[in-house]
Write a protein that holds these residues in place. Structure first.
Motif, PDB file in Angstrom:
ATOM      1  N   LYS A   1       0.006   3.809  -9.899  1.00  0.00           N
ATOM      2  CA  LYS A   1      -0.861   2.989  -9.258  1.00  0.00           C
ATOM      3  C   LYS A   1      -1.564   3.787  -7.984  1.00  0.00           C
ATOM      4  N   ASN A   2      -0.668   5.230  -7.713  1.00  0.00           N
ATOM      5  CA  ASN A   2      -0.996   5.991  -6.630  1.00  0.00           C
ATOM      6  C   ASN A   2      -0.950   7.262  -7.008  1.00  0.00           C
TER       7      ASN A   2
ATOM      8  N   LYS B   1      -1.974  10.318  -6.175  1.00  0.00           N
ATOM      9  CA  LYS B   1      -1.951  11.328  -5.317  1.00  0.00           C
ATOM     10  C   LYS B   1      -0.244  11.524  -4.963  1.00  0.00           C
ATOM     11  N   ALA B   2       0.613  10.344  -4.896  1.00  0.00           N
ATOM     12  CA  ALA B   2       1.774  10.604  -4.330  1.00  0.00           C
ATOM     13  C   ALA B   2       2.840  11.222  -5.353  1.00  0.00           C
TER      14      ALA B   2
ATOM     15  N   ASP C   1       0.970  -1.259   0.160  1.00  0.00           N
ATOM     16  CA  ASP C   1      -0.026   0.115  -0.094  1.00  0.00           C
ATOM     17  C   ASP C   1       0.988   1.274   0.041  1.00  0.00           C
ATOM     18  N   PHE C   2       1.304   1.758  -1.300  1.00  0.00           N
ATOM     19  CA  PHE C   2       2.062   2.870  -1.390  1.00  0.00           C
ATOM     20  C   PHE C   2       1.027   4.243  -1.128  1.00  0.00           C
ATOM     21  N   GLY C   3      -0.274   4.155  -1.186  1.00  0.00           N
ATOM     22  CA  GLY C   3      -1.147   5.224  -1.194  1.00  0.00           C
ATOM     23  C   GLY C   3      -0.998   5.835   0.018  1.00  0.00           C
ATOM     24  N   ARG C   4      -0.608   5.482   1.075  1.00  0.00           N
ATOM     25  CA  ARG C   4      -0.485   6.266   2.357  1.00  0.00           C
ATOM     26  C   ARG C   4       0.813   7.049   2.588  1.00  0.00           C
TER      27      ARG C   4
END
Length: 338
Positions: free
Chosen positions: A192-193, A195-196, A168-171
């Protein structure tokens, strides 16, 4: 214990001349055979004429590889692409051409041929053979540098997406790929993320071939040059993919300490390497470990060895996340203050 499919003496002989397959594979990839078969099967003589090589040696090398399902020869003496041969084409999806040129390069097989010296002394004969340590040659020899970095990119391309999907790289807000090469893994993570934001951190000569702009991510990812033994860009996620295995424990701990200093509060250091399992079962990390031992100062490590290195760098191992590849994600946080 798994039963051998061959009698013991034949099994040992088969292992003893396994290097011949590597040599044949490297040779036909270097001269570009697979690309010439994209339009259909051809004889060794026809291929040799176009490639400017000798037909008989080419036929013999292809015949050997066909026994390992890389190419196949029909009754008319024509060679066909097989699935394993097809990925040797330069423009094939997931091409392994550059990976083969790297893995079967003399900088790996020549020191491996003197493995007894390494076992006796604990040191690689690389410098004795090539005149300088591995990473010095990598920096000073542009041709080898290109082979290595393109090979690493090709080697990693098939594993990057499944690894990126395993965590979970989204955090995280700012993800720093330390020693990230051309950026293949960071591209998958950022894709895949959305917002990062990312930072691809490596030496200047490596970043000249970075893929970030081509992936349309220059607005969310910056390039930063430097030496990961000295400093790293700050972020709440610092990634070390296939980095620590290149180095001794002392050097790996030094890199981890740099990452610890750059880590934002509550952040994570993610080491993406093989984690050697217990037991006698085959594992790609065990093969890669001997490759590291032969040519570089590094090694593959067990979970407990990662735990000990993290502790020496003021980090704490949180968990080991398996992935569909040969690599695992070893997650570390800042160790609590004493």
């Amino acid at each position: 214990m798994t039963e051998l499919s061959l009698p013991p003496h034949l099994h040992v002989i088969q292992l003893s001349w396994g290097y011949l397959y590597s040599a044949a594979l490297h040779a036909v990839v270097e001269i570009g055979v697979a690309d010439r078969l994209e339009s259909g099967p051809r004889s060794a003589a026809s291929l040799a004429e176009e490639l400017g090589v000798e037909a008989q040696p080419l036929h013999r090398a292809l015949r050997l590889l066909a026994t390992a399902h890389v190419f196949s020869e029909d009754d008319d003496g024509r060679f066909h692409l097989t699935p394993s041969a097809d990925v040797l084409r330069k423009n094939a999806p997931g091409s392994m051409r550059d990976a083969v040129l790297m893995l079967a390069h003399e900088t790996f097989w020549a020191p491996a041929g003197k493995l007894a010296t390494t076992i006796r002394t604990g040191k690689t004969p690389f410098t004795e053979i090539f005149g300088a340590p591995f990473f010095d040659i990598l920096e000073k020899n542009p041709e080898f540098g290109r082979i290595f970095h393109r090979g690493m990119a090709g080697f990693s391309d098939t594993e990057n997406a499944p690894i990126a999907a395993s965590f979970d790289f989204g955090r995280f807000e700012k993800i720093v790929d330390v020693g990230g090469g051309h950026g293949g893994f960071l591209i998958e993570v950022l894709g895949k993320n959305p917002k990062a934001r990312g930072v691809l951190f490596d030496a200047a000569h490596v970043l000249r071939e970075a893929r970030i702009a081509a992936a349309g991510l220059e607005g969310r990812c910056e390039l930063a040059t430097g030496d990961f033994f000295q400093s790293a860009p700050g972020g709440d996620c610092l990634i070390l993919k296939r980095i620590l295995h290149d180095w001794t424990d002392e050097s790996a701990i030094a890199i981890l300490r740099v990452c610890r200093r750059a880590l934002a509060e509550g952040g994570r250091v993610l080491v993406i390497d093989a984690v050697i399992p217990r037991g006698n079962a085959p594992h790609p990390g065990k093969e890669l470990d001997v490759l590291m031992m032969a040519s570089l100062p590094g090694r593959e490590r067990t979970e407990e060895e990662f735990r000990e290195m993290f502790a020496a760098a003021d980090l704490r191992l949180e968990r080991v996340v398996p992935t569909p590849s040969a690599l695992s994600i070893v997650e570390a946080s800042a160790a609590p203050s004493r």
